[in-house]
Design a protein around this motif. Structure first.
Motif, PDB file in Angstrom:
ATOM      1  N   THR A  78      42.127  -2.216  64.497  1.00  0.00           N
ATOM      2  CA  THR A  78      40.849  -1.772  65.069  1.00  0.00           C
ATOM      3  C   THR A  78      40.759  -0.262  65.100  1.00  0.00           C
ATOM      4  OG1 THR A  78      40.731  -3.760  66.454  1.00  0.00           O
ATOM      5  CG2 THR A  78      39.342  -1.911  67.081  1.00  0.00           C
ATOM      6  N   TRP A  79      41.809   0.387  65.607  1.00  0.00           N
ATOM      7  CA  TRP A  79      41.806   1.851  65.695  1.00  0.00           C
ATOM      8  C   TRP A  79      41.755   2.488  64.310  1.00  0.00           C
ATOM      9  CZ3 TRP A  79      41.016   5.318  69.387  1.00  0.00           C
ATOM     10  CH2 TRP A  79      41.388   6.636  69.143  1.00  0.00           C
ATOM     11  N   THR A  80      42.547   1.953  63.379  1.00  0.00           N
ATOM     12  CA  THR A  80      42.578   2.515  62.030  1.00  0.00           C
ATOM     13  C   THR A  80      41.233   2.368  61.335  1.00  0.00           C
ATOM     14  OG1 THR A  80      44.935   1.979  61.851  1.00  0.00           O
ATOM     15  CG2 THR A  80      43.765   2.437  59.808  1.00  0.00           C
ATOM     16  N   LEU A  81      40.613   1.181  61.455  1.00  0.00           N
ATOM     17  CA  LEU A  81      39.303   0.974  60.849  1.00  0.00           C
ATOM     18  C   LEU A  81      38.262   1.903  61.456  1.00  0.00           C
ATOM     19  CD1 LEU A  81      39.185  -2.922  60.577  1.00  0.00           C
ATOM     20  CD2 LEU A  81      39.270  -1.283  58.691  1.00  0.00           C
ATOM     21  N   PHE A  82      38.311   2.084  62.770  1.00  0.00           N
ATOM     22  CA  PHE A  82      37.350   2.973  63.424  1.00  0.00           C
ATOM     23  C   PHE A  82      37.485   4.398  62.900  1.00  0.00           C
ATOM     24  CE2 PHE A  82      36.434   5.886  67.017  1.00  0.00           C
ATOM     25  CZ  PHE A  82      35.075   5.643  67.149  1.00  0.00           C
ATOM     26  N   GLU A  83      38.722   4.887  62.791  1.00  0.00           N
ATOM     27  CA  GLU A  83      38.934   6.243  62.303  1.00  0.00           C
ATOM     28  C   GLU A  83      38.522   6.377  60.837  1.00  0.00           C
ATOM     29  OE1 GLU A  83      39.918   9.014  63.886  1.00  0.00           O
ATOM     30  OE2 GLU A  83      39.836   7.901  65.774  1.00  0.00           O
ATOM     31  N   GLN A  84      38.780   5.347  60.036  1.00  0.00           N
ATOM     32  CA  GLN A  84      38.398   5.403  58.626  1.00  0.00           C
ATOM     33  C   GLN A  84      36.877   5.367  58.461  1.00  0.00           C
ATOM     34  OE1 GLN A  84      40.553   6.004  56.059  1.00  0.00           O
ATOM     35  NE2 GLN A  84      41.969   6.297  57.773  1.00  0.00           N
ATOM     36  N   ILE A  85      36.207   4.557  59.279  1.00  0.00           N
ATOM     37  CA  ILE A  85      34.741   4.517  59.233  1.00  0.00           C
ATOM     38  C   ILE A  85      34.164   5.866  59.637  1.00  0.00           C
ATOM     39  CG2 ILE A  85      32.682   3.455  60.247  1.00  0.00           C
ATOM     40  CD1 ILE A  85      34.317   0.871  60.528  1.00  0.00           C
ATOM     41  N   LYS A  86      34.778   6.513  60.630  1.00  0.00           N
ATOM     42  CA  LYS A  86      34.339   7.844  61.036  1.00  0.00           C
ATOM     43  C   LYS A  86      34.494   8.844  59.899  1.00  0.00           C
ATOM     44  CE  LYS A  86      35.765   9.638  64.809  1.00  0.00           C
ATOM     45  NZ  LYS A  86      36.693  10.026  65.896  1.00  0.00           N
ATOM     46  N   ARG A  87      35.597   8.765  59.183  1.00  0.00           N
ATOM     47  CA  ARG A  87      35.826   9.694  58.068  1.00  0.00           C
ATOM     48  C   ARG A  87      34.832   9.455  56.943  1.00  0.00           C
ATOM     49  NH1 ARG A  87      41.583   8.314  59.295  1.00  0.00           N
ATOM     50  NH2 ARG A  87      42.432  10.073  60.469  1.00  0.00           N
ATOM     51  N   ILE A  88      34.541   8.178  56.662  1.00  0.00           N
ATOM     52  CA  ILE A  88      33.554   7.867  55.623  1.00  0.00           C
ATOM     53  C   ILE A  88      32.186   8.414  56.012  1.00  0.00           C
ATOM     54  CG2 ILE A  88      32.319   5.987  54.488  1.00  0.00           C
ATOM     55  CD1 ILE A  88      34.890   4.339  54.684  1.00  0.00           C
ATOM     56  N   ILE A  92      29.374  11.535  54.425  1.00  0.00           N
ATOM     57  CA  ILE A  92      27.965  11.278  54.129  1.00  0.00           C
ATOM     58  C   ILE A  92      27.056  12.251  54.862  1.00  0.00           C
ATOM     59  CG2 ILE A  92      26.115   9.568  54.282  1.00  0.00           C
ATOM     60  CD1 ILE A  92      28.256   7.398  54.050  1.00  0.00           C
ATOM     61  N   SER A  93      27.396  12.560  56.106  1.00  0.00           N
ATOM     62  CA  SER A  93      26.547  13.412  56.928  1.00  0.00           C
ATOM     63  C   SER A  93      27.404  14.433  57.658  1.00  0.00           C
ATOM     64  CB  SER A  93      25.766  12.565  57.943  1.00  0.00           C
ATOM     65  OG  SER A  93      25.039  13.376  58.849  1.00  0.00           O
ATOM     66  N   ASP A  94      26.910  15.679  57.699  1.00  0.00           N
ATOM     67  CA  ASP A  94      27.601  16.744  58.432  1.00  0.00           C
ATOM     68  C   ASP A  94      27.256  16.722  59.917  1.00  0.00           C
ATOM     69  OD1 ASP A  94      28.751  17.634  56.094  1.00  0.00           O
ATOM     70  OD2 ASP A  94      27.111  19.031  55.638  1.00  0.00           O
ATOM     71  N   ARG A  95      26.245  15.953  60.279  1.00  0.00           N
ATOM     72  CA  ARG A  95      25.835  15.889  61.680  1.00  0.00           C
ATOM     73  C   ARG A  95      26.866  15.110  62.495  1.00  0.00           C
ATOM     74  NH1 ARG A  95      23.555  11.923  64.343  1.00  0.00           N
ATOM     75  NH2 ARG A  95      23.049  10.797  62.398  1.00  0.00           N
ATOM     76  N   PRO A  96      27.253  15.632  63.666  1.00  0.00           N
ATOM     77  CA  PRO A  96      28.187  14.878  64.512  1.00  0.00           C
ATOM     78  C   PRO A  96      27.608  13.519  64.888  1.00  0.00           C
ATOM     79  CG  PRO A  96      27.984  17.149  65.281  1.00  0.00           C
ATOM     80  CD  PRO A  96      26.917  16.956  64.247  1.00  0.00           C
ATOM     81  N   ALA A  97      28.461  12.520  64.958  1.00  0.00           N
ATOM     82  CA  ALA A  97      28.005  11.172  65.273  1.00  0.00           C
ATOM     83  C   ALA A  97      27.484  11.100  66.704  1.00  0.00           C
ATOM     84  CB  ALA A  97      29.143  10.174  65.095  1.00  0.00           C
TER      85      ALA A  97
END
Length: 245
Positions: A78-88, A92-97
Motif C-alpha cells: 500500500t505504501w509503495t503503491l501510494f508513493e509510486q502513484i505520487k511520483r507518476i 504529469i503535473s508540477d502543481r502540488p497534489a
C-alpha cells in the motif's frame, strides 16, 4: 525542499520495519477483537481472562506469524503503491497534489492491495478463528490452510469477503493518507516559517517615550540631501551624544 532519491525498495523496507514494531502491540488487540467478533468470547474482559487462562501470554500471539506475514506485504505494498502513484502524478503535473487528490491516490493504492492480499487475509482469519469450530479438522499452518481451501472450496473462497473488505479498508486508508499528507505539509510550512530570520526587535526595556524620541530623531536626521528619515540615528550624531549624557 528535500530531494528524495529513494525508490520503491526503500519505501517497502521502511514500511516492513515499522509494521514489525507495531505488530508487537497490535497482535494481542487483533487476537481479542477477532475472537469477540467470531463469537468465541462475549466481551473484552472475558476474552482477555480466558486467553491468559487457556494459553498464557503466548495465546495473544497465536496468530502472530500469519498476521505479520499478511501485514508486511499488505502495508508495504500500500505504501509503495501510494508513493509510486505520487511520483507518476508529479511527472504529469508540477502543481502540488491537493488533499482530495492524496486521498484518491490512497484509495487506489489500498484497493489494489486488498485485491492482491485478500487470499492471505482469508487464511489468517481461518487460522485465528478455527478454535470456534472444534468439529472441523484444524488447519496445521499457512500452507495446509491454503491447500485445503483450494481443494475443498475453490479459488472463489479466497475472495468471498472482497466486497466488504474493500468497503471497510479503502475509505479508511484514503482518509489516512489524505490527513497524513495534509499534516506533513502543515508541519513543513511551520518549520519553514520558523527558519525565516526575524527583523530587528526593540529591547524589552524600551518605553513608549523612548520609541517616540527615536522617531523624532529619525525625522531630524532627514535633510535636503536625504529627504527621507534615516533608518536609524547615527552612532556619531547628536542623538547618540545626547544619550550618553
Amino acid at each position: 525542499q528535500i530531494k528524495r532519491n529513494f525508490g520503491a525498495g526503500m519505501d517497502f523496507l521502511s514500511s516492513a520495519i515499522s509494521t514489525v514494531c507495531c505488530s508487537v502491540v497490535s497482535t494481542p488487540q487483533m487476537m481479542i477483537c477477532d475472537n469477540i467478533m467470531a463469537g468465541t468470547y462475549p466481551n473484552l474482559a472475558s476474552a482477555t481472562s480466558n486467553l491468559i487462562k487457556d494459553r498464557g501470554v503466548a495465546g495473544f500471539y497465536t496468530g502472530w506469524w500469519p498476521g505479520i506475514a499478511g501485514k508486511i506485504p499488505s502495508y508495504g505494498l500500500t505504501w509503495t503503491l501510494f508513493e509510486q502513484i505520487k511520483r507518476i502524478r508529479a511527472t504529469i503535473s508540477d502543481r502540488p497534489a491537493m488533499d482530495l487528490e492524496n486521498s484518491i491516490m490512497g484509495c487506489i493504492a489500498s484497493a489494489t492491495t486488498v485485491c492482491v492480499m485478500i487470499p492471505m487475509d482469508t487464511v489468517k482469519t481461518r487460522l485465528v478463528t478455527q478454535s470456534k469450530f472444534p468439529d472441523l479438522v484444524p488447519y496445521e499452518g499457512i500452507n495446509d490452510c491454503f491447500r485445503r481451501i483450494m481443494q475443498e472450496e475453490g479459488v472463489g473462497a479466497f475472495y468471498r469477503g472482497l466486497t466488504p473488505r474493500l468497503l471497510s479498508v479503502v475509505p479508511m486508508i484514503g482518509i489516512q493518507f489524505g490527513v497524513y499528507e495534509f499534516t506533513k505539509k502543515l508541519m513543513l510550512s511551520r518549520d519553514h516559517r520558523s527558519t525565516i530570520p526575524a527583523g530587528p526587535k526593540m529591547e524589552q526595556g524600551d518605553s513608549r517615550k523612548s520609541r517616540l524620541l527615536t522617531e523624532i530623531a529619525m525625522e531630524v536626521g532627514a535633510d535636503d540631501d536625504q529627504p527621507f528619515p534615516s533608518p536609524y540615528p547615527s552612532k556619531n550624531g547628536w542623538w547618540a551624544r545626547r544619550a550618553k549624557r
